[in-house]
Design a protein around this motif. Sequence first.
Motif, PDB file in Angstrom:
ATOM      1  N   ASP A  70     -11.196   1.977  -3.382  1.00 53.87           N
ATOM      2  CA  ASP A  70      -9.790   1.604  -3.274  1.00 53.87           C
ATOM      3  C   ASP A  70      -9.267   1.879  -1.858  1.00 53.87           C
ATOM      4  O   ASP A  70      -9.568   2.923  -1.268  1.00 53.87           O
ATOM      5  CB  ASP A  70      -8.932   2.412  -4.258  1.00 53.87           C
ATOM      6  N   TRP A  77       0.748  -0.815  -3.236  1.00 53.17           N
ATOM      7  CA  TRP A  77      -0.267  -1.861  -3.243  1.00 53.17           C
ATOM      8  C   TRP A  77      -1.616  -1.328  -2.761  1.00 53.17           C
ATOM      9  O   TRP A  77      -1.698  -0.628  -1.754  1.00 53.17           O
ATOM     10  CB  TRP A  77       0.156  -3.038  -2.366  1.00 53.17           C
ATOM     11  N   GLU A  80      -8.852  -3.199  -4.187  1.00 50.77           N
ATOM     12  CA  GLU A  80      -9.999  -2.557  -4.825  1.00 50.77           C
ATOM     13  C   GLU A  80     -11.207  -3.490  -4.823  1.00 50.77           C
ATOM     14  O   GLU A  80     -11.097  -4.680  -5.104  1.00 50.77           O
ATOM     15  CB  GLU A  80      -9.678  -2.165  -6.269  1.00 50.77           C
ATOM     16  N   LEU A 116      -9.878  -7.067  -6.079  1.00 47.78           N
ATOM     17  CA  LEU A 116      -8.588  -7.159  -6.761  1.00 47.78           C
ATOM     18  C   LEU A 116      -7.473  -6.565  -5.909  1.00 47.78           C
ATOM     19  O   LEU A 116      -7.671  -5.560  -5.222  1.00 47.78           O
ATOM     20  CB  LEU A 116      -8.624  -6.418  -8.103  1.00 47.78           C
ATOM     21  N   ALA A 117      -6.309  -7.183  -6.002  1.00 41.88           N
ATOM     22  CA  ALA A 117      -5.083  -6.596  -5.465  1.00 41.88           C
ATOM     23  C   ALA A 117      -4.364  -5.908  -6.613  1.00 41.88           C
ATOM     24  O   ALA A 117      -4.093  -6.531  -7.646  1.00 41.88           O
ATOM     25  CB  ALA A 117      -4.202  -7.678  -4.847  1.00 41.88           C
ATOM     26  N   GLN A 118      -4.075  -4.627  -6.456  1.00 44.66           N
ATOM     27  CA  GLN A 118      -3.449  -3.842  -7.519  1.00 44.66           C
ATOM     28  C   GLN A 118      -2.024  -3.444  -7.146  1.00 44.66           C
ATOM     29  O   GLN A 118      -1.769  -3.079  -5.988  1.00 44.66           O
ATOM     30  CB  GLN A 118      -4.247  -2.561  -7.788  1.00 44.66           C
ATOM     31  N   TYR A 119      -1.151  -3.455  -8.152  1.00 44.56           N
ATOM     32  CA  TYR A 119       0.184  -2.878  -7.973  1.00 44.56           C
ATOM     33  C   TYR A 119       0.264  -1.602  -8.794  1.00 44.56           C
ATOM     34  O   TYR A 119       0.050  -1.614 -10.014  1.00 44.56           O
ATOM     35  CB  TYR A 119       1.276  -3.842  -8.411  1.00 44.56           C
ATOM     36  N   HIS A 120       0.570  -0.478  -8.129  1.00 48.47           N
ATOM     37  CA  HIS A 120       0.654   0.822  -8.780  1.00 48.47           C
ATOM     38  C   HIS A 120       2.122   1.186  -9.023  1.00 48.47           C
ATOM     39  O   HIS A 120       2.950   1.129  -8.108  1.00 48.47           O
ATOM     40  CB  HIS A 120      -0.007   1.891  -7.909  1.00 48.47           C
ATOM     41  N   GLY A 133      -3.813  -5.404 -11.912  1.00 50.53           N
ATOM     42  CA  GLY A 133      -4.521  -6.028 -10.806  1.00 50.53           C
ATOM     43  C   GLY A 133      -4.862  -7.478 -11.074  1.00 50.53           C
ATOM     44  O   GLY A 133      -4.987  -7.910 -12.230  1.00 50.53           O
ATOM     45  N   GLN A 179      -6.760  -7.207 -14.519  1.00 47.06           N
ATOM     46  CA  GLN A 179      -7.067  -5.791 -14.686  1.00 47.06           C
ATOM     47  C   GLN A 179      -5.814  -4.986 -14.998  1.00 47.06           C
ATOM     48  O   GLN A 179      -4.704  -5.321 -14.559  1.00 47.06           O
ATOM     49  CB  GLN A 179      -7.708  -5.274 -13.394  1.00 47.06           C
TER      50      GLN A 179
END
Length: 234
Positions: A70, A77, A80, A116-120, A133, A179
């Motif tokens: 990651d 943002w 991953e 993947l682009a993840q939003y936390h 994601g 995801q």
Amino acid sequence: MKKTLLTTLLATAAFAPVAMADFSLNVGAINVSPDESSSYLNVVETVAGLPQNSSQLAVDSNTQLGLTLDYAFTDNWTLEVVAATPFSHDITLNSTVGAVNGLKVGDTKHLPPTVLAQYHFFSKQDAFRPFVGLGLNYTLFFSEGVNQELTDVLVATGAATASDKVSLHLDDSFGVALQAGFNYRLNQKWGVHGMVAWADIDSDAEVRVNGTAVQPIDVSIDPMIFMLGAKYYF
């Protein structure tokens, strides 16, 4: 010149911990559970004397070592990259005819690199942070093999001879991945990582005799992917 060099080195040294602090590594068990479907094996059905539209392919699940890296480029943002040791899958016949249902067709291995682009959610200071994601998956199939049970059926029905080479081929796949998951921070360096994902994996498969395709098959694998492991913050 010396002053410029010293300034550059100090700036690099100051930046390095900040840059590394944006990276984390997840290591754990990752499971791929196919929700597969395929076109009917009409050629095999014909030569084997089976009812038409009675037989498809089935792919079993497999668990391997998962590795995901990651990079948090903002507080919310993250980019991953998902990798794993090669997955191995047995391929069998899913048929309404009991005598051949579960017949071993072959096996394959694959690697599923995914970005993947993840939003936390929540704050970076919170211990528990769920995320969602969206990304792209590339699945590389290799080491395809044909089981002797399939070869025996083809020989018995006259579709092949004992001296023929029967093989299986699957094309690589490229598709979207979705995801959702969480990270739970235990301390400054360690945490727990869990995620569930879905990947669009479609492949054009062929049963070949002496290199010539005798049975084309459209395979939709579309697996659910589960991972639980440890998270290390650099």
